[in-house]
Write an enzyme that holds these catalytic residues in place. Structure first.
Site, PDB file in Angstrom:
ATOM      1  N   ASP A   1      -4.651   7.588   5.351  1.00  0.00           N
ATOM      2  CA  ASP A   1      -3.699   8.419   4.618  1.00  0.00           C
ATOM      3  C   ASP A   1      -4.033   9.876   4.932  1.00  0.00           C
ATOM      4  O   ASP A   1      -5.176  10.297   4.760  1.00  0.00           O
ATOM      5  CB  ASP A   1      -3.838   8.147   3.117  1.00  0.00           C
ATOM      6  CG  ASP A   1      -2.488   8.064   2.431  1.00  0.00           C
ATOM      7  OD1 ASP A   1      -1.720   9.033   2.554  1.00  0.00           O
ATOM      8  OD2 ASP A   1      -2.216   7.036   1.787  1.00  0.00           O
TER       9      ASP A   1
ATOM     10  N   ASP B   1       1.221  11.824   4.010  1.00  0.00           N
ATOM     11  CA  ASP B   1       1.564  11.919   2.588  1.00  0.00           C
ATOM     12  C   ASP B   1       2.391  13.148   2.238  1.00  0.00           C
ATOM     13  O   ASP B   1       2.095  14.254   2.705  1.00  0.00           O
ATOM     14  CB  ASP B   1       0.245  11.988   1.800  1.00  0.00           C
ATOM     15  CG  ASP B   1       0.455  12.050   0.305  1.00  0.00           C
ATOM     16  OD1 ASP B   1       0.861  11.027  -0.270  1.00  0.00           O
ATOM     17  OD2 ASP B   1       0.217  13.118  -0.288  1.00  0.00           O
TER      18      ASP B   1
ATOM     19  N   HIS C   1       2.367   1.897  -3.439  1.00  0.00           N
ATOM     20  CA  HIS C   1       1.486   2.250  -4.559  1.00  0.00           C
ATOM     21  C   HIS C   1       2.116   3.244  -5.536  1.00  0.00           C
ATOM     22  O   HIS C   1       1.518   3.569  -6.546  1.00  0.00           O
ATOM     23  CB  HIS C   1       0.183   2.828  -3.998  1.00  0.00           C
ATOM     24  CG  HIS C   1       0.419   4.143  -3.315  1.00  0.00           C
ATOM     25  ND1 HIS C   1       1.182   4.261  -2.175  1.00  0.00           N
ATOM     26  CD2 HIS C   1       0.056   5.390  -3.644  1.00  0.00           C
ATOM     27  CE1 HIS C   1       1.278   5.524  -1.839  1.00  0.00           C
ATOM     28  NE2 HIS C   1       0.591   6.244  -2.704  1.00  0.00           N
ATOM     29  N   ASP C   2       3.305   3.764  -5.213  1.00  0.00           N
ATOM     30  CA  ASP C   2       4.010   4.696  -6.105  1.00  0.00           C
ATOM     31  C   ASP C   2       5.189   4.056  -6.814  1.00  0.00           C
ATOM     32  O   ASP C   2       5.969   4.745  -7.463  1.00  0.00           O
ATOM     33  CB  ASP C   2       4.571   5.885  -5.301  1.00  0.00           C
ATOM     34  CG  ASP C   2       3.482   6.810  -4.790  1.00  0.00           C
ATOM     35  OD1 ASP C   2       2.391   6.844  -5.376  1.00  0.00           O
ATOM     36  OD2 ASP C   2       3.748   7.507  -3.787  1.00  0.00           O
TER      37      ASP C   2
ATOM     38  N   GLU D   1       5.868   9.953   4.959  1.00  0.00           N
ATOM     39  CA  GLU D   1       6.448   9.769   3.620  1.00  0.00           C
ATOM     40  C   GLU D   1       7.489  10.871   3.431  1.00  0.00           C
ATOM     41  O   GLU D   1       7.182  11.971   2.994  1.00  0.00           O
ATOM     42  CB  GLU D   1       5.369   9.858   2.531  1.00  0.00           C
ATOM     43  CG  GLU D   1       5.926   9.412   1.194  1.00  0.00           C
ATOM     44  CD  GLU D   1       5.130   9.878  -0.017  1.00  0.00           C
ATOM     45  OE1 GLU D   1       5.266   9.271  -1.077  1.00  0.00           O
ATOM     46  OE2 GLU D   1       4.383  10.868   0.088  1.00  0.00           O
TER      47      GLU D   1
HETATM   48  O1  TEU Z   1       3.638  10.841  -3.181  1.00  0.00           O
HETATM   49  C1  TEU Z   1       4.558  11.891  -3.024  1.00  0.00           C
HETATM   50  C2  TEU Z   1       5.574  11.987  -4.045  1.00  0.00           C
HETATM   51  O2  TEU Z   1       6.531  12.729  -3.854  1.00  0.00           O
HETATM   52  C3  TEU Z   1       5.401  11.289  -5.345  1.00  0.00           C
HETATM   53  O3  TEU Z   1       5.671  12.214  -6.332  1.00  0.00           O
HETATM   54  C4  TEU Z   1       6.324  10.151  -5.482  1.00  0.00           C
HETATM   55  O4  TEU Z   1       7.626  10.570  -5.287  1.00  0.00           O
HETATM   56  C5  TEU Z   1       6.219   9.620  -6.861  1.00  0.00           C
HETATM   57  O5  TEU Z   1       4.920   9.254  -7.110  1.00  0.00           O
HETATM   58  C6  TEU Z   1       7.100   8.415  -7.033  1.00  0.00           C
HETATM   59  O6  TEU Z   1       6.971   7.922  -8.329  1.00  0.00           O
HETATM   60  C7  TEU Z   1       2.430  10.948  -2.529  1.00  0.00           C
HETATM   61  C8  TEU Z   1       1.549   9.745  -2.804  1.00  0.00           C
HETATM   62  O7  TEU Z   1       2.163   8.592  -2.301  1.00  0.00           O
HETATM   63  C9  TEU Z   1       1.274   9.669  -4.264  1.00  0.00           C
HETATM   64  O8  TEU Z   1       0.508   8.545  -4.601  1.00  0.00           O
HETATM   65  C10 TEU Z   1       0.539  10.921  -4.655  1.00  0.00           C
HETATM   66  O9  TEU Z   1       0.377  10.951  -6.050  1.00  0.00           O
HETATM   67  C11 TEU Z   1       1.282  12.168  -4.211  1.00  0.00           C
HETATM   68  O10 TEU Z   1       1.723  12.114  -2.873  1.00  0.00           O
HETATM   69  C12 TEU Z   1       0.395  13.370  -4.289  1.00  0.00           C
HETATM   70  O11 TEU Z   1      -0.564  13.286  -3.268  1.00  0.00           O
END
Ligand code: TEU
Length: 528
Positions: A69, A171, A302-303, A230
């Site tokens: 990542d 990311d 994971h989000d 992403e």
């Molecule tokens: O996520 C980027 C992001 O824009 C997040 O706000 C996402 O849209 C949101 O979590 C959806 O519910 C990345 C990573 O994937 C995330 O785990 C991190 O928290 C974030 O960046 C900050 O690094």
């Protein structure tokens, strides 16, 4: 990492060829490791650099490449750069961040951070000076306009590539595009006088693309690194800047369905998609990417909550639904990603109180619910539908204590179905979701189908059924039909010619060129 090494044969048997690791770097874990204190160190929580090297080497012997990542929109407030910057706001490291003086005694502008609150906080020890963070206050944003910073980031990337990682999942990369004058924005639907910081990013795609292009031309392309970005909220006409021959990534995740659900100011306003809306999003992305390159289809990460719970009607929150949705996702044109536990058909967790959630975003969204006037139980329902924690429960390996994940104490509770839904049980069941995913991956790699399933076009198959998703993959004379029925009743599709069934889930029949799918079933069929 010892655990991942131990489970490499499991991943190999699933058939995957690339393993994406979420951040394993040194971190205070304010945001699950997405707050990095040292980009070139492994956090002791996960193991040592020796463990990592062993993982890399063993994965390689199984034909599995590792991607890391790459979290470079921000670092952690515990990173040396930020600590030095706070000690001396005139030092070089301070220019790696966005430090700004207050404006009329206030923060420089009214942008709201992704995890709530203002994007500005005071630099510790400096009352008139603010730093910018688009995520948590412990995640100071890096100033990509600074060339020295970019050089240091590229050095770090090269260091990992030299080690032998195959590339990166990049990311939150659209967040690097900023307007360094930080103007105010009109307040948005949350009605707190602020505006989501993503509004600024949307206006600054040109700067983002400039930085991404530099990184692609100077680092990723010459090193032949595999990258998956992403990237959110892209206009279809800009896709060529991101994927394909002239794109800045190898691929980007297809977030079409996810963006549809969460295109609102807070979880409490999120939509539940119908199957028809899901289908529309899937094919919108497929059509958009067709002329450029490969997207990376995902149903969860994971989000996000679990895809089966999120995208399917409640009657298909079971192994039938999981297999059918997996079939649709895995055989689209693109580079499909499987998120841990997806291959078991894991569903959302039933969290019983706010204390059972870990994620800082869940806590912020809970506060938003309460501020909006929802009761505690209504707020819990909202989190139980949308929280990121659903994807963050320990992987269930067996029916034993802590689902066989650890003999220690896991960071959070288990998903409630782990005694039935676990790897051991599903390996023993020829009809399990896991066995179906194994078959899907091996079908995609079948020498007779590999070319059409990789390069073939993907065209939606129109049917009279609101809850059927079907498409044809086609290359030269070869056609493969993929279909899933999420309806309560049978669906019969009339195909252009007869075909041979290659993979099914649930009950499927063919009669001449008629394909009948029982409720909840899916089929992959090669046309004659
Ligand atoms: O996520 C980027 C992001 O824009 C997040 O706000 C996402 O849209 C949101 O979590 C959806 O519910 C990345 C990573 O994937 C995330 O785990 C991190 O928290 C974030 O960046 C900050 O690094």
């Amino acid at each position: 990492m010892r655990g991942i090494i131990e489970k490499l044969p499991y991943l190999h048997a699933l058939g995957i060829e690339i393993l994406w690791l979420s951040p394993i770097y040194k971190s205070p874990f304010i945001d699950n490791g997405y707050d990095i204190a040292d980009y070139q160190a492994i956090d002791p929580l996960f193991g040592t650099m020796d463990d990592f090297d062993e993982l890399l080497a063993k994965a390689k012997t199984l034909g599995i490449a590792i991607i890391m990542d790459l979290v470079v929109n921000h670092c952690s407030d515990q990173h040396d750069w930020f600590k030095q910057a706070c000690t001396d706001p005139n030092c070089e490291e301070a220019s790696y961040f966005y430090f700004r003086e207050s404006v009329n005694g206030h923060a420089p502008n009214n942008l709201r951070a992704n995890f709530g609150g203002c994007v500005w906080d005071k630099v510790p020890g400096h009352n008139n000076l603010y730093y910018c963070h688009f995520f948590a206050k412990e995640q100071p944003d890096l100033n990509w306009f600074n060339e020295k910073l970019r050089r240091r980031i590229y050095q770090m990337i090269n260091w990992w590539l030299d080690k032998g990682v195959a590339g990166f999942r990049v990311d939150a990369i659209m967040s690097i595009g900023k307007d360094p004058t930080f103007p105010d924005f009109p307040q948005d639907a949350l009605g707190d006088g602020m505006c989501a910081c993503s509004a600024m990013n949307l206006q600054c795609n040109e700067a983002t693309n400039r930085f991404l292009n530099e990184m692609q031309e100077q680092i990723f392309r010459p090193r032949q690194a595999f990258t998956v970005g992403e990237v959110f909220n892209l206009q279809a006409e800009n896709l060529g800047k991101f994927i394909g021959d002239n794109g800045n990534f190898s691929t980007i995740f297809d977030f079409g369905p996810h963006e549809h659900v969460c295109g609102h100011c807070a979880y409490y306003a999120y939509e539940k998609l119908s199957v028809a809306q899901l289908r529309e999003e899937i094919f919108k992305s497929q059509r958009a990417a067709a002329d450029y390159g490969f997207l990376a289809p995902v149903i969860e990460n994971h989000d996000e909550p679990r895809g089966v719970s999120c995208y399917l009607p409640p009657m298909w929150h079971n192994s039938l639904g999981a297999k059918a949705l997996g079939t649709i996702s895995m055989l689209l044109r693109g580079i499909p990603f499987i998120y841990q536990g997806q291959e078991l058909g894991m569903l959302n967790t039933r969290f019983n109180s706010i204390e059972e959630f870990q994620d800082l975003q869940s806590k912020e969204e809970y506060r938003r619910c309460l501020r909006q006037g929802l009761s505690v139980s209504e707020a819990l329902d909202v989190l139980n539908a949308h929280a990121r924690d659903h994807a963050r429960t320990p992987m269930p390996w067996n029916e034993g204590p802590h689902a066989g994940f650890t003999s220690g104490t896991p960071w959070m509770r288990l998903q409630q179905d782990y005694q039935q839904v676990n790897v051991k049980a599903q390996l023993a069941d020829a009809d399990s979701v896991l066995r179906h995913y194994q078959k899907l991956v091996s079908l995609k790699k079948d020498p007779a189908l590999q070319t059409v399933l990789t390069y073939g076009s993907c065209t939606e198959l129109n049917t009279p059924y609101a809850n059927v998703i079907a498409y044809t993959r086609k290359l030269a004379m070869q056609s493969v039909v993929v279909a899933a029925n999420f309806d309560e009743g049978c669906a019969t599709l009339t195909l252009t010619r007869r075909g041979t069934l290659r993979l099914t889930s649930g009950q499927v029949f063919i009669n001449e060129n008629q394909l009948t799918l029982q409720p909840g079933s899916s089929a992959v069929l090669v046309l004659a």
